[in-house]
Structure formats: C-alpha cells, structure tokens
Design an enzyme around this catalytic site. Structure first.
Site, PDB file in Angstrom:
ATOM      1  N   GLY A   2      52.925 -40.211  31.110  1.00  0.00           N
ATOM      2  CA  GLY A   2      53.291 -41.790  31.247  1.00  0.00           C
ATOM      3  C   GLY A   2      54.016 -42.382  29.974  1.00  0.00           C
ATOM      4  O   GLY A   2      54.282 -43.639  29.980  1.00  0.00           O
ATOM      5  N   HIS A  55      54.210 -44.493  19.389  1.00  0.00           N
ATOM      6  CA  HIS A  55      53.086 -45.698  19.390  1.00  0.00           C
ATOM      7  C   HIS A  55      51.961 -45.294  19.821  1.00  0.00           C
ATOM      8  O   HIS A  55      51.661 -44.550  21.004  1.00  0.00           O
ATOM      9  CB  HIS A  55      53.963 -46.841  20.424  1.00  0.00           C
ATOM     10  CG  HIS A  55      54.280 -46.572  21.631  1.00  0.00           C
ATOM     11  ND1 HIS A  55      55.467 -45.652  22.134  1.00  0.00           N
ATOM     12  CD2 HIS A  55      53.586 -46.751  22.990  1.00  0.00           C
ATOM     13  CE1 HIS A  55      55.258 -45.362  23.385  1.00  0.00           C
ATOM     14  NE2 HIS A  55      54.237 -46.097  24.028  1.00  0.00           N
TER      15      HIS A  55
HETATM   16  P1  AMP Z   1      54.354 -45.713  27.050  1.00  0.00           P
HETATM   17  O1  AMP Z   1      54.355 -45.977  28.657  1.00  0.00           O
HETATM   18  O2  AMP Z   1      53.285 -45.153  26.266  1.00  0.00           O
HETATM   19  O3  AMP Z   1      55.611 -45.405  26.428  1.00  0.00           O
HETATM   20  O4  AMP Z   1      53.995 -47.351  26.498  1.00  0.00           O
HETATM   21  C1  AMP Z   1      55.007 -48.240  26.429  1.00  0.00           C
HETATM   22  C2  AMP Z   1      54.565 -49.543  26.263  1.00  0.00           C
HETATM   23  O5  AMP Z   1      55.342 -50.484  25.828  1.00  0.00           O
HETATM   24  C3  AMP Z   1      54.123 -50.096  27.531  1.00  0.00           C
HETATM   25  O6  AMP Z   1      52.845 -50.498  27.324  1.00  0.00           O
HETATM   26  C4  AMP Z   1      55.019 -51.491  27.688  1.00  0.00           C
HETATM   27  O7  AMP Z   1      54.291 -52.837  28.213  1.00  0.00           O
HETATM   28  C5  AMP Z   1      55.210 -51.770  26.208  1.00  0.00           C
HETATM   29  N1  AMP Z   1      56.489 -52.541  26.107  1.00  0.00           N
HETATM   30  C6  AMP Z   1      57.596 -52.242  26.546  1.00  0.00           C
HETATM   31  N2  AMP Z   1      58.429 -53.218  25.981  1.00  0.00           N
HETATM   32  C7  AMP Z   1      58.081 -54.051  25.295  1.00  0.00           C
HETATM   33  C8  AMP Z   1      58.403 -54.988  24.180  1.00  0.00           C
HETATM   34  N3  AMP Z   1      59.826 -55.433  24.278  1.00  0.00           N
HETATM   35  N4  AMP Z   1      57.479 -55.498  23.441  1.00  0.00           N
HETATM   36  C9  AMP Z   1      56.281 -55.173  23.513  1.00  0.00           C
HETATM   37  N5  AMP Z   1      55.745 -54.127  24.333  1.00  0.00           N
HETATM   38  C10 AMP Z   1      56.652 -53.382  24.953  1.00  0.00           C
END
Ligand code: AMP
Ligand code: ZN
Length: 114
Positions: A93, A100
């Site tokens: 996912g 992060h």
């Molecule tokens: P993952 O799926 O573990 O790679 O998580 C990526 C996360 O980044 C998701 O929970 C998104 O909602 C978050 N995300 C994507 N774009 C942004 C943004 N511009 N600012 C803050 N969070 C973001």
C-alpha cells in the site's frame, strides 16, 4: 529528488500542516486522515522506503521513530495508544516513495483483532 512530493514539502514548495520540525526530520498532518490523529514523520533526506533507510542510516530511522513518539505525546494519544506504520512497497500500500511513518491514534484501532 526533484519529482518527489515529500521532498517538495521539505523544501516548502508544497504546503503542509507541519506539527514538528527538527534538523533531520519533519512531521506533518496527513491530507486524508484515517484517524483523529494521523501525522506523517519523514526524514528530510530522500530514502524511498524504510528498507533503504534502515540500510543507509539506521540512526536516522531511530530519529524518525523518536519523533513519532513525540508527536503522539504532543497529540495526547500516548496514553490511550497509538500505532506507527511504515507501508513498505506497492504491495503493502505504499503510494509515496519517500519513507514516512504514519502515526495514528485518537480512536480504537482494532487491528489485529482481539
Ligand atoms: P502510503 O500509502 O503509506 O505511501 O501513504 C501516503 C500518505 O500520504 C497517504 O496517507 C496520503 O493521504 C498522504 N498524502 C498524500 N499527499 C499528501 C500531501 N500533499 N500532504 C499530506 N499528506 C499527503
Ligand atoms: Zn523525497
């Protein structure tokens, strides 16, 4: 990395709600929160996933985890409990390939069951 969304947040080129910032790590609110507290903690340096970060700089990974705990304390969820998640690889996912830690809390997180 010039085309990396989270590098752009570090550089201030994309806006984010930053909740903590240190010399090497930054924490900001997830744009699509899955819990009342949903904060992302990242190293400022670009590493694609926790696998590469663990191999390249395990001390920096420790800083990310320390900051995740401080976010939980600041948010007041350390007492009720919180979860720290690194989605690692597309099959798990991961959608943003700048490592992060998700810090989730403030509601029941009923996984694993029981
Ligand atoms: P993952 O799926 O573990 O790679 O998580 C990526 C996360 O980044 C998701 O929970 C998104 O909602 C978050 N995300 C994507 N774009 C942004 C943004 N511009 N600012 C803050 N969070 C973001
Ligand atoms: Zn990046």
């Amino acid at each position: 990395m010039s085309d990396c969304l989270f590098c752009k947040i570090v550089a201030g080129e994309v806006p984010a709600t930053i909740v903590r910032e240190g010399e090497r790590v930054v924490a900001f609110r997830d744009i699509n929160p899955q819990a009342p507290t949903h904060v992302l903690v990242i190293p400022k340096d670009h590493h694609p996933s926790v696998a590469e970060l663990a191999a390249a700089d395990v001390g920096l990974l420790g800083e990310v985890l320390g900051e995740a705990h401080r976010v939980a304390v600041d948010e007041g969820v350390d007492g009720t409990g919180y979860r720290v998640v690194f989605n690692t690889g597309a099959g798990a996912g991961q959608t943003v390939f700048h490592v992060h830690a998700h810090v989730l809390g403030g509601r029941g997180l009923n996984w694993p069951p029981g």
